[in-house]
Write a protein that holds these residues in place. Structure first.
Motif, PDB file in Angstrom:
ATOM      1  N   LYS A  38       0.432  -3.318  -6.358  1.00  0.00           N
ATOM      2  CA  LYS A  38      -0.893  -2.692  -6.495  1.00  0.00           C
ATOM      3  C   LYS A  38      -1.907  -3.602  -7.197  1.00  0.00           C
ATOM      4  N   LYS A  39      -1.755  -4.891  -6.991  1.00  0.00           N
ATOM      5  CA  LYS A  39      -2.714  -5.859  -7.508  1.00  0.00           C
ATOM      6  C   LYS A  39      -3.831  -6.129  -6.500  1.00  0.00           C
ATOM      7  N   LYS A  61       4.567  -1.267   3.250  1.00  0.00           N
ATOM      8  CA  LYS A  61       4.895   0.163   3.330  1.00  0.00           C
ATOM      9  C   LYS A  61       6.214   0.376   4.067  1.00  0.00           C
ATOM     10  N   ASP A  78       7.492  -2.601  -9.863  1.00  0.00           N
ATOM     11  CA  ASP A  78       6.593  -1.657  -9.203  1.00  0.00           C
ATOM     12  C   ASP A  78       6.588  -0.306  -9.904  1.00  0.00           C
ATOM     13  N   GLU A  79       5.788   0.612  -9.398  1.00  0.00           N
ATOM     14  CA  GLU A  79       5.613   1.918 -10.040  1.00  0.00           C
ATOM     15  C   GLU A  79       6.884   2.760 -10.051  1.00  0.00           C
ATOM     16  N   ILE A 109      -0.202  -4.747   4.632  1.00  0.00           N
ATOM     17  CA  ILE A 109      -0.035  -3.375   4.137  1.00  0.00           C
ATOM     18  C   ILE A 109       1.066  -2.659   4.917  1.00  0.00           C
ATOM     19  N   PRO A 115      -6.234  -4.082  -3.258  1.00  0.00           N
ATOM     20  CA  PRO A 115      -6.646  -2.739  -2.844  1.00  0.00           C
ATOM     21  C   PRO A 115      -6.003  -2.300  -1.536  1.00  0.00           C
ATOM     22  N   GLU A 116      -5.914  -0.996  -1.363  1.00  0.00           N
ATOM     23  CA  GLU A 116      -5.419  -0.449  -0.098  1.00  0.00           C
ATOM     24  C   GLU A 116      -6.571  -0.023   0.797  1.00  0.00           C
ATOM     25  N   ASP A 117      -7.688   0.316   0.205  1.00  0.00           N
ATOM     26  CA  ASP A 117      -8.790   0.925   0.951  1.00  0.00           C
ATOM     27  C   ASP A 117      -9.793  -0.068   1.529  1.00  0.00           C
ATOM     28  N   TYR A 143       0.309  -6.930  -3.079  1.00  0.00           N
ATOM     29  CA  TYR A 143      -0.020  -5.592  -2.576  1.00  0.00           C
ATOM     30  C   TYR A 143       1.028  -4.577  -3.052  1.00  0.00           C
ATOM     31  N   HIS A 144       2.297  -4.929  -2.949  1.00  0.00           N
ATOM     32  CA  HIS A 144       3.382  -4.048  -3.371  1.00  0.00           C
ATOM     33  C   HIS A 144       3.180  -3.609  -4.825  1.00  0.00           C
TER      34      HIS A 144
END
Length: 172
Positions: free
Chosen positions: A23-24, A145, A59-60, A141, A26-28, A20-21
């Motif tokens: 972004k592999k 976060k 990560d980003e 999630i 989904p968040e939605d 998840y961290h």
């Protein structure tokens, strides 16, 4: 900065948190069974892998993301903390954030891991793991976060997050 998500085996809750961290996942929405089972190390590690710090990606924001299976050891994270302090020897290097993903683990995931990883009964274990992963996804999630936010704001060189306040309903 270095993020190290850790849990008992390093192959379920911490693997989901790292995915998840990065972004592999989904968040939605809650990920599908296929998305969960396609997490790079999800349900693939063995007890021999405990203690290995496994790199998952950057990560980003350019920070490295790792996972760690610590087993039942209560000494591993404090020992790693001391090791990082020793290696830093007063010099400023990357911050290290240890984030315990275990409090997000529901009973279905616990039993799923037992059946699949320990007893090698995948036809029982994998459906329980997927059910547990879906059940706790919103907690994952929240954990990630919170971990990222603390990483951005802490002044400490090393931060150990137990995440006890993220416990989930442990019922099936």
């Amino acid at each position: 900065m270095i993020y190290i998500y850790n849990c008992y085996g390093g192959t379920h809750s911490s693997a989901m948190a790292a995915a998840y961290h990065l972004k592999k996942l989904p968040e939605d929405r809650i990920p599908s069974k296929e998305e969960i089972l396609n997490i790079d190390i999800f349900n693939k590690l063995t007890p021999k892998d405990m203690g290995r710090i496994i790199f998952h990606g950057i990560d980003e924001d350019g920070h490295k993301v790792y996972t760690l299976g610590r087993g039942s050891s209560k000494a591993m994270i404090p020992a790693l903390n001391e090791l990082f302090l020793l290696l830093n020897d007063g010099t400023k290097t990357d911050k290290v954030i240890f984030s315990n993903a275990s409090p997000t683990v529901p009973l279905a995931m616990t039993f799923g891991g037992l059946f699949s990883r320990r007893l090698h009964i995948d036809f029982i274990g994998i459906p329980l793991l997927v059910k547990g992963a879906k059940q706790t996804y919103h907690n994952t999630i929240t954990l990630v976060k919170r971990t990222i936010e603390i990483g951005k704001t802490t002044k400490n060189q090393i931060e150990i997050l137990e995440n006890k306040n993220l416990e989930v309903n442990k019922l099936f």
